[in-house]
Design an enzyme around this catalytic site. Structure first.
Site, PDB file in Angstrom:
ATOM      1  N   ASP A  16       9.052  -7.505  -1.518  1.00  0.00           N
ATOM      2  CA  ASP A  16       8.646  -6.931  -0.317  1.00  0.00           C
ATOM      3  C   ASP A  16       7.850  -7.971   0.359  1.00  0.00           C
ATOM      4  OD1 ASP A  16       7.153  -5.772   1.795  1.00  0.00           O
ATOM      5  OD2 ASP A  16       7.382  -3.946   0.943  1.00  0.00           O
ATOM      6  N   PHE A  64      11.438   1.878   3.584  1.00  0.00           N
ATOM      7  CA  PHE A  64      11.172   2.063   2.337  1.00  0.00           C
ATOM      8  C   PHE A  64      12.142   2.967   1.946  1.00  0.00           C
ATOM      9  CE2 PHE A  64       8.943   3.529  -1.027  1.00  0.00           C
ATOM     10  CZ  PHE A  64       7.894   2.712  -1.322  1.00  0.00           C
TER      11      PHE A  64
HETATM   12  P1  IMP Z   1       5.808  -7.314  -3.162  1.00  0.00           P
HETATM   13  O1  IMP Z   1       4.815  -7.804  -4.163  1.00  0.00           O
HETATM   14  O2  IMP Z   1       5.131  -6.755  -1.855  1.00  0.00           O
HETATM   15  O3  IMP Z   1       6.906  -8.055  -3.054  1.00  0.00           O
HETATM   16  O4  IMP Z   1       6.247  -5.780  -3.837  1.00  0.00           O
HETATM   17  C1  IMP Z   1       7.119  -5.638  -4.731  1.00  0.00           C
HETATM   18  C2  IMP Z   1       6.930  -4.295  -5.515  1.00  0.00           C
HETATM   19  O5  IMP Z   1       6.609  -3.207  -4.586  1.00  0.00           O
HETATM   20  C3  IMP Z   1       8.300  -3.796  -6.026  1.00  0.00           C
HETATM   21  O6  IMP Z   1       8.371  -4.320  -7.224  1.00  0.00           O
HETATM   22  C4  IMP Z   1       8.299  -2.392  -5.728  1.00  0.00           C
HETATM   23  O7  IMP Z   1       7.866  -1.814  -6.964  1.00  0.00           O
HETATM   24  C5  IMP Z   1       7.399  -2.126  -4.582  1.00  0.00           C
HETATM   25  N1  IMP Z   1       8.069  -1.902  -3.410  1.00  0.00           N
HETATM   26  C6  IMP Z   1       8.364  -2.521  -2.438  1.00  0.00           C
HETATM   27  N2  IMP Z   1       8.989  -2.004  -1.419  1.00  0.00           N
HETATM   28  C7  IMP Z   1       9.256  -0.674  -1.872  1.00  0.00           C
HETATM   29  C8  IMP Z   1      10.274   0.064  -1.227  1.00  0.00           C
HETATM   30  O8  IMP Z   1      10.784   0.395  -0.168  1.00  0.00           O
HETATM   31  N3  IMP Z   1      10.542   1.210  -2.254  1.00  0.00           N
HETATM   32  C9  IMP Z   1      10.026   1.221  -3.642  1.00  0.00           C
HETATM   33  N4  IMP Z   1       9.387   0.363  -4.057  1.00  0.00           N
HETATM   34  C10 IMP Z   1       8.960  -0.811  -3.162  1.00  0.00           C
END
Ligand code: IMP
Ligand code: MG
Length: 187
Positions: A110, A159
């Protein structure tokens, strides 16, 4: 095409974004790519981030025709549906990765903070090589510059749940990727 489910086990499901069939096909392709790229590797480690990558890693490893081992780390950066930007290590991997070919595996990228932070930490542990494999990538939401070497699917800023991904621990068991209707979601 298999018939798509019309009823869902959770009230907050919006619609199916990626079907079970599409997932199976893409995971097989990723397995073939990894098999090809690691022909010379004798110490290949799939390092999954708990808990979201579990379904993906267990499917993916069946499609890799190379000797490999598997390990996990547990990290958290999220509460509800918002990224906090702060990545905490709840439990570390057991393997000494010095000299190993490591593929870091996550369910979804994300902001990119999780992969960015864990990647740096793993590099300090001197693996022979380190690549990143993410089942999903929300490309438009990256806040840091990261390279994803193996990506299942890129998706818009929904999401999503299913195939291991959750919202507050719910939805992981769905065999497809579905959007969450946040108006119907009660924590
Ligand atoms: P980042 O550090 O912002 O890249 O977030 C990554 C983590 O956030 C992932 O490993 C997921 O656990 C969680 N995450 C981000 N977007 C989603 C989503 O749409 N659904 C479920 N989990 C998400
Ligand atoms: Mg995760």
């Amino acid at each position: 095409m298999k018939p798509q489910p019309t009823t869902f086990p959770y009230p907050f499901i919006g619609r199916i974004i990626i079907s079970q069939e599409e997932i199976e096909e893409r995971v097989s392709q990723l397995g073939e790519l990894i098999t090809r790229d690691y022909q010379d590797s004798q110490r290949l480690l799939l390092l999954g981030l708990l808990r979201g990558s579990v379904m993906f890693i267990t499917d993916l490893m069946r499609k890799i025709q190379r000797p490999l081992t598997m390990d996990f780390m547990s990290v958290s950066s999220y509460s509800g549906s918002e990224s906090s930007g702060f990545v905490r290590i709840d439990s570390d991997h057991k393997t000494n990765i010095h000299g190993w070919d490591v593929i870091l595996i996550d369910d979804i990228v994300d902001s990119g903070y999780t992969i960015h932070t864990i990647r740096k930490l793993l590099l300090d542990r001197r693996p022979r090589s380190l690549r990143v494999c993410a089942f999903l990538d929300k490309v438009d939401k990256h806040k840091v510059d990261i390279a994803i070497d193996y990506c299942g699917f890129t998706i818009p800023d929904y999401f999503v749940v299913g195939y291991g991904l959750d919202i507050d621990e719910k939805g992981r068991n769905l065999p497809y990727i579905a959007s969450v209707d946040l108006e119907k979601y009660q924590a």
